[in-house]
Design a protein around this motif. Structure first.
Motif, PDB file in Angstrom:
ATOM      1  N   SER A  96       0.809  -1.213   0.000  1.00  0.00           N
ATOM      2  CA  SER A  96       0.000   0.000   0.000  1.00  0.00           C
ATOM      3  C   SER A  96       0.848   1.272   0.000  1.00  0.00           C
ATOM      4  O   SER A  96       1.978   1.279   0.472  1.00  0.00           O
ATOM      5  CB  SER A  96      -0.910   0.025   1.225  1.00  0.00           C
ATOM      6  OG  SER A  96      -1.883  -1.001   1.140  1.00  0.00           O
ATOM      7  N   ARG A  97       0.236   2.330  -0.517  1.00  0.00           N
ATOM      8  CA  ARG A  97       0.861   3.652  -0.431  1.00  0.00           C
ATOM      9  C   ARG A  97       0.866   4.128   1.022  1.00  0.00           C
ATOM     10  O   ARG A  97       1.850   4.676   1.498  1.00  0.00           O
ATOM     11  CB  ARG A  97       0.102   4.646  -1.312  1.00  0.00           C
ATOM     12  CG  ARG A  97       0.253   4.382  -2.814  1.00  0.00           C
ATOM     13  CD  ARG A  97      -0.735   5.208  -3.615  1.00  0.00           C
ATOM     14  NE  ARG A  97      -0.505   5.082  -5.058  1.00  0.00           N
ATOM     15  CZ  ARG A  97      -0.921   4.074  -5.792  1.00  0.00           C
ATOM     16  NH1 ARG A  97      -1.593   3.079  -5.217  1.00  0.00           N
ATOM     17  NH2 ARG A  97      -0.664   4.020  -7.087  1.00  0.00           N
ATOM     18  N   LYS A  98      -0.265   3.936   1.689  1.00  0.00           N
ATOM     19  CA  LYS A  98      -0.368   4.304   3.109  1.00  0.00           C
ATOM     20  C   LYS A  98       0.085   3.110   3.936  1.00  0.00           C
ATOM     21  O   LYS A  98      -0.626   2.109   4.038  1.00  0.00           O
ATOM     22  CB  LYS A  98      -1.805   4.680   3.448  1.00  0.00           C
ATOM     23  CG  LYS A  98      -2.288   5.939   2.746  1.00  0.00           C
ATOM     24  CD  LYS A  98      -3.724   6.275   3.133  1.00  0.00           C
ATOM     25  CE  LYS A  98      -4.194   7.535   2.437  1.00  0.00           C
ATOM     26  NZ  LYS A  98      -5.607   7.866   2.787  1.00  0.00           N
ATOM     27  N   CYS A  99       1.273   3.211   4.491  1.00  0.00           N
ATOM     28  CA  CYS A  99       1.835   2.081   5.228  1.00  0.00           C
ATOM     29  C   CYS A  99       2.508   2.584   6.499  1.00  0.00           C
ATOM     30  O   CYS A  99       2.733   3.777   6.670  1.00  0.00           O
ATOM     31  CB  CYS A  99       2.835   1.325   4.354  1.00  0.00           C
ATOM     32  SG  CYS A  99       4.226   2.337   3.813  1.00  0.00           S
ATOM     33  N   PRO A 138       7.365   8.313   8.308  1.00  0.00           N
ATOM     34  CA  PRO A 138       6.095   8.850   7.799  1.00  0.00           C
ATOM     35  C   PRO A 138       5.987  10.345   8.082  1.00  0.00           C
ATOM     36  O   PRO A 138       6.464  10.828   9.115  1.00  0.00           O
ATOM     37  CB  PRO A 138       5.048   8.060   8.597  1.00  0.00           C
ATOM     38  CG  PRO A 138       5.718   6.776   8.945  1.00  0.00           C
ATOM     39  CD  PRO A 138       7.164   7.134   9.179  1.00  0.00           C
ATOM     40  N   TYR A 167      -3.378  -1.433   8.276  1.00  0.00           N
ATOM     41  CA  TYR A 167      -2.416  -1.404   7.176  1.00  0.00           C
ATOM     42  C   TYR A 167      -2.319  -2.723   6.409  1.00  0.00           C
ATOM     43  O   TYR A 167      -2.220  -2.717   5.195  1.00  0.00           O
ATOM     44  CB  TYR A 167      -1.028  -1.036   7.711  1.00  0.00           C
ATOM     45  CG  TYR A 167      -0.897   0.390   8.159  1.00  0.00           C
ATOM     46  CD1 TYR A 167      -1.030   1.437   7.255  1.00  0.00           C
ATOM     47  CD2 TYR A 167      -0.629   0.704   9.487  1.00  0.00           C
ATOM     48  CE1 TYR A 167      -0.905   2.752   7.667  1.00  0.00           C
ATOM     49  CE2 TYR A 167      -0.500   2.017   9.913  1.00  0.00           C
ATOM     50  CZ  TYR A 167      -0.645   3.038   8.998  1.00  0.00           C
ATOM     51  OH  TYR A 167      -0.528   4.337   9.397  1.00  0.00           O
ATOM     52  N   TYR A 207       4.189   5.789  -3.750  1.00  0.00           N
ATOM     53  CA  TYR A 207       4.594   6.092  -2.389  1.00  0.00           C
ATOM     54  C   TYR A 207       4.541   4.811  -1.553  1.00  0.00           C
ATOM     55  O   TYR A 207       3.943   3.818  -1.927  1.00  0.00           O
ATOM     56  CB  TYR A 207       3.644   7.114  -1.759  1.00  0.00           C
ATOM     57  CG  TYR A 207       3.783   8.518  -2.270  1.00  0.00           C
ATOM     58  CD1 TYR A 207       5.027   9.106  -2.448  1.00  0.00           C
ATOM     59  CD2 TYR A 207       2.650   9.277  -2.565  1.00  0.00           C
ATOM     60  CE1 TYR A 207       5.137  10.403  -2.914  1.00  0.00           C
ATOM     61  CE2 TYR A 207       2.759  10.580  -3.032  1.00  0.00           C
ATOM     62  CZ  TYR A 207       4.000  11.134  -3.207  1.00  0.00           C
ATOM     63  OH  TYR A 207       4.122  12.414  -3.667  1.00  0.00           O
ATOM     64  N   GLY A 208       5.141   4.866  -0.384  1.00  0.00           N
ATOM     65  CA  GLY A 208       5.002   3.769   0.573  1.00  0.00           C
ATOM     66  C   GLY A 208       5.890   2.580   0.274  1.00  0.00           C
ATOM     67  O   GLY A 208       7.098   2.715   0.090  1.00  0.00           O
TER      68      GLY A 208
END
Length: 352
Positions: free
Chosen positions: A110-113, A344, A252, A141-142
């Motif tokens: 994932s991008r959000k990690c 992050p 996540y 990203y990520g």
């Protein structure tokens, strides 16, 4: 043949009729049928295009700092010829030969990690790279970015499969990483020059990531992550799929845990993958290069980060010690040289 494939590729989004004609052209046992389907496809492409606009498009390809290869050529990646719905044309910048000379492992997520996910992606990619294995990802990203940086840090090679035209960089903040990969690895895409990052592009891009790799590693994929689409493609293509487990209290990595429940290999130690693929393919581990000397810009940034760690990127950019592009480039090189790491929120920390 190259010109015909460029015209067909220029049509953009495919429909059922186009897919069936392409499949018949590539797979029909009779040459007569293959030629007929190719003529039909070219005719459709020419009716669909503006001749003047295509002429400008063709000039951009001729003058660009990149190359392209079509599916009829020996240089075209052999792995992609075998998948369902293969790309007819690939635009690339960098060393295309690495795809056919070394085992390839894809790392996606994932991008959000979490910081944990970034670190696992970085460490795994670095170990694979040192073992002589090419790391493939999507430059998002990520997890993707961490995997690419880890591979570059390991002094090996990495491949970024793009969801845009070869002349675009997405996300824009990854420009420094994009440039490093073009010099030390490979940027590759099926999308024509000028194509923007449309939502439709990325699921299609994922079949190429899985098609190029010998095995796929999923790290911190959410339940709706595109990494799960890549895993589905990999399974359809007969590739091994590994998933790194995540904590059950967070959001996540629930997709990664679901893959394990459905039968994906639970990966706890990257040595398992290295033992299988590096040895089976006789990959040659790369010797650790001598410590690279740092530029003045890198030294100045390292001193600032060491003194104030963690430091937000905005503060580094506002120091006026050098230009924005020079700062971003120096930060990327410090990441690759394993001097700093990224937390992050775009915060840089010293590596101790």
């Amino acid at each position: 043949m190259r010109e015909n494939y460029l015209k067909i590729n220029h049509m953009g989004k495919r429909n059922k009729i186009i897919n069936e004609l392409i499949s018949e052209h590539l797979n029909s046992p009779t040459e007569e049928k293959r030629i007929f389907c190719l003529k039909e496809l070219v005719s459709m492409a020419e009716k669909d295009m503006d001749a003047s606009e295509y002429g400008i498009y063709r000039q951009k390809i001729s003058k660009g700092n990149f190359s392209f290869v079509d599916i009829s050529e020996n240089r075209f990646p052999e792995q992609l010829k075998k998948i369902y719905d293969p790309p007819l044309v690939l635009f690339y910048e960098g060393n295309l030969e690495m795809l056919n000379k070394r085992p390839c492992i894809a790392i996606v997520g994932s991008r959000k990690c979490s910081n944990y996910g970034r670190q696992v992606a970085y460490d795994f990619a670095k170990s694979l790279s040192k073992a002589g294995i090419t790391v493939i990802s999507g430059m998002a990203y990520g997890i993707d970015s961490s995997a690419h940086i880890g591979a570059l840090t390991g002094q090996g090679s990495t491949v970024a499969v793009m969801g845009t035209g070869i002349d675009k960089c997405y996300p824009a903040k990854n420009k420094s990483l994009h440039d490093q990969i073009s010099k030390k690895g490979l940027l590759i895409t099926e999308f024509g020059v000028g194509v923007n990052p449309l939502p439709y592009n990325f699921p299609r891009r994922n079949r190429i990531i899985s098609g190029l790799c010998d095995a796929l590693i999923v790290i911190e994929a959410g339940l709706e992550s595109g990494a799960l689409i890549t895993a589905d493609f990999a399974l359809e293509q007969g590739k091994d799929v590994y998933s790194v487990p995540s904590g059950i209290m967070g959001n996540y990595g629930m997709g990664s845990n679901k893959l394990i429940k459905q039968g994906a290999e639970c990966l706890l130690d990257i040595a398992e993958v290295i033992d299988i693929y590096a040895k089976a393919n006789n990959a040659t581990p790369l010797e650790k290069l001598a410590e690279t000397t740092m530029t003045d810009a890198e030294k100045k940034l390292l001193e600032t980060i060491e003194y104030e760690s963690p430091v937000h990127i905005d503060k580094l950019l506002s120091c006026n010690m050098m230009g924005v592009n020079e700062i971003k480039s120096a930060l990327m090189m410090l990441l690759i040289k394993d001097k700093i790491y990224l937390e992050p929120g775009d915060k840089y920390c010293i590596k101790k």
